[in-house]
Design an enzyme around this catalytic site. Structure first.
Site, PDB file in Angstrom:
ATOM      1  N   SER A 254       0.587  -1.560   0.091  1.00 21.68           N
ATOM      2  CA  SER A 254      -0.316  -0.134   0.185  1.00 21.68           C
ATOM      3  C   SER A 254       0.638   0.923   0.091  1.00 21.68           C
ATOM      4  CB  SER A 254      -1.584  -0.709   1.098  1.00 21.68           C
ATOM      5  OG  SER A 254      -1.582   1.030   1.027  1.00 21.68           O
ATOM      6  N   LYS A 258       4.373   2.099  -2.997  1.00 27.66           N
ATOM      7  CA  LYS A 258       4.631   3.511  -3.477  1.00 27.66           C
ATOM      8  C   LYS A 258       5.906   3.837  -2.700  1.00 27.66           C
ATOM      9  CE  LYS A 258      -0.021   4.820  -1.291  1.00 27.66           C
ATOM     10  NZ  LYS A 258      -0.775   4.286  -2.820  1.00 27.66           N
ATOM     11  N   TRP A 350     -10.428  -0.054  -4.894  1.00 24.92           N
ATOM     12  CA  TRP A 350     -10.021   1.054  -4.701  1.00 24.92           C
ATOM     13  C   TRP A 350      -8.106   1.616  -5.248  1.00 24.92           C
ATOM     14  CZ3 TRP A 350     -12.020   6.174  -3.488  1.00 24.92           C
ATOM     15  CH2 TRP A 350     -10.886   6.691  -2.809  1.00 24.92           C
ATOM     16  N   HIS A 400      -7.602  -5.239   0.457  1.00 28.06           N
ATOM     17  CA  HIS A 400      -6.455  -5.010   0.343  1.00 28.06           C
ATOM     18  C   HIS A 400      -5.341  -5.689   1.496  1.00 28.06           C
ATOM     19  CE1 HIS A 400      -3.800  -1.126  -0.221  1.00 28.06           C
ATOM     20  NE2 HIS A 400      -3.863  -1.258   1.095  1.00 28.06           N
TER      21      HIS A 400
HETATM   22  C1  GTR Z   1      -5.452   3.871   2.113  1.00 29.59           C
HETATM   23  C2  GTR Z   1      -4.780   5.200   0.492  1.00 29.59           C
HETATM   24  C3  GTR Z   1      -4.406   4.106   0.206  1.00 29.59           C
HETATM   25  C4  GTR Z   1      -3.421   3.676   1.047  1.00 29.59           C
HETATM   26  C5  GTR Z   1      -3.889   3.062   1.925  1.00 29.59           C
HETATM   27  C6  GTR Z   1      -2.630   2.675   2.933  1.00 29.59           C
HETATM   28  O1  GTR Z   1      -6.098   5.204   2.603  1.00 29.59           O
HETATM   29  O2  GTR Z   1      -5.926   5.810   0.329  1.00 29.59           O
HETATM   30  O3  GTR Z   1      -2.981   4.853  -1.008  1.00 29.59           O
HETATM   31  O4  GTR Z   1      -1.809   3.570   0.398  1.00 29.59           O
HETATM   32  O5  GTR Z   1      -4.402   4.101   3.025  1.00 29.59           O
HETATM   33  O6  GTR Z   1      -1.614   2.252   2.799  1.00 29.59           O
HETATM   34  O7  GTR Z   1      -3.353   1.238   3.684  1.00 29.59           O
END
Ligand code: GTR
Length: 421
Positions: A254, A258, A350, A400
């Site tokens: 996540s 990045k 998402w 996720h």
């Molecule tokens: C979310 C965000 C994502 C992702 C995620 C995470 O809220 O929108 O881009 O980075 O967090 O890191 O779990």
């Protein structure tokens, strides 16, 4: 009449249906600023890669300061050969990467005892303090700021009772059994993840103006700082005799995916780059406007998003994705010709799973110019099928997250590209 209009202005226009994705044109990573087409490795390495790098730097993550002249101090706080029932040696380091006047980070390292030669290593940040990544009772609890989810009630201090709270995301033992070492640091040791967090992290410590710094467009932000931290972990690992830092995979889930991609782009010592569900600002194409968008993530809509993650310019592309002079395939192509793996999850709309796959597809021409097959397919695979050659991709069923199936694919891929045995 005014009220519905106001509401409309605050509702971010994101898309969650494939049929609504607008037509878009991606910039070509193989066309130089002067119009020249890249057809050989030399032109990529000397001309185009630096241009692509600069586009990602200027428009997304900002410039990382050069800290190579600063002297790190590394201490071993704890070591034992008895981790995981004697399968691994656990070492816990305390590291002051810019010297003892600056802040420190705590690195947890497991190295398989059965290894006959220095072990390849997986390098990644964790979300909730090292002790949340494993049930191992000897792992220290973070002392830096943690978010509510990991904190003792009413504080920002890590809760010791949450030991193992993220263990499902960390397959240390699976990796040890397969001959791989693992190193992790709590990401908040580098920079607490909130808009003011930088004041207590390395960005302030490195900046001449410290906590009074006025960040300018083009300067680094939190993702840049976490990526810098991944490289500082590798600096330490390079000096550990039981680890082969030339076979190091940088990984992250996540927001940390990045950071992993940006670390892999900046630091070519990482031999293998892994992005797990990195989504917007990571592997997913922004111009699809699917799921999380530039505007949402960069804080364009008041009260939402993470403006502290990116350099200021990123936000200016909110609802203007068509004007972005780059897209996620540029970030991914910066891993080339090294092995890269992009993973999605089927319920993670998402993060735009198809957009992540297409990011990899569009990085392929760069791999091919560098003599690598890359992903070598344009066909979106069914769930649970790992595809690709120098670039791997899979879509895991479910939410996720980063789970055993993801790790098995990373280890299988590593067996090919940085084998332990
Ligand atoms: C979310 C965000 C994502 C992702 C995620 C995470 O809220 O929108 O881009 O980075 O967090 O890191 O779990």
């Amino acid at each position: 009449m005014l009220l519905p209009l106001l509401l409309l202005a605050t509702i971010p226009p994101t898309i969650s249906e494939e049929s609504k994705v607008p037509p878009y044109t991606l910039p070509d990573p193989l066309v130089c600023a002067d119009g020249r087409k890249v057809t050989d490795a030399k032109t990529w390495n000397e001309v185009r890669r630096p241009e692509v790098f600069r586009l990602v730097e200027e428009n997304m993550f900002g410039r990382t300061p050069d800290t190579s002249k600063l002297q790190a101090v590394v201490e071993i706080r704890e070591q034992s050969k008895d981790a995981f029932g004697g399968k691994a040696t656990r070492t816990q380091f305390k590291v002051w990467p810019i010297g003892k006047k600056g802040p420190s980070f705590d690195m947890l390292l497991y190295v398989p005892n059965a290894a006959k030669r220095p072990a390849p290593v997986f390098v990644g940040l964790n979300f909730g303090s090292n002790h949340t990544t494993t049930e191992d009772p000897a792992v220290f609890v973070a002392t830096s700021w943690v978010s509510k989810q990991w904190a003792l009630k009413g504080t920002t201090q890590a809760d010791p009772a949450l030991r193992g709270g993220q263990a499902r995301r960390w397959e240390f033992e699976t990796l040890i059994d397969r001959g791989y070492a693992s190193a992790t640091v709590y990401y908040g040791d580098f920079e607490p993840d909130h808009p003011e967090g930088w004041k207590n992290g390395f960005r302030a410590a490195i900046s001449p103006d410290g906590a009074n710094t006025q960040w300018k467009d083009g300067e680094w932000a939190a993702i840049g700082c976490w990526a810098w931290g991944l490289s500082r972990m590798l600096d330490v690992l390079e000096k550990v005799p039981s680890v082969d830092a030339k076979r190091a995979a940088v990984h992250g889930h996540s927001r940390l995916g990045k950071a992993s991609l940006w670390a892999g782009a900046q630091d070519q010592r990482f031999a293998f780059v892994i992005s797990n569900n990195s989504g917007c600002g990571g592997a997913a194409l922004n111009k699809r406007i699917f799921g999380e968008t530039v505007g949402v993530i960069s804080g364009h809509y008041k009260g939402r998003g993470f403006p502290h993650w990116f350099t200021a310019r990123f936000e200016t592309f909110s609802e203007k994705e068509d004007q972005l002079p780059l897209d996620a395939h540029y970030l991914l192509a910066l891993a080339a010709p090294r092995p890269l793996y992009v993973a999605s999850a089927s319920e993670d709309s998402w993060a735009d799973p198809l957009g992540e796959f297409l990011g990899a597809v569009h990085a392929d021409p760069v791999y091919q110019v560098l003599g690598q097959p890359g992903l070598a397919t344009k066909e979106y695979p069914p769930v649970s099928k790992s595809v690709g050659q120098t670039v791997g991709y899979h879509i895991r069923p479910g939410a996720h997250d980063i789970l055993l199936e993801d790790w098995k694919n990373y280890a299988d891929f590593a067996d090919r590209v940085m084998p332990a045995k």
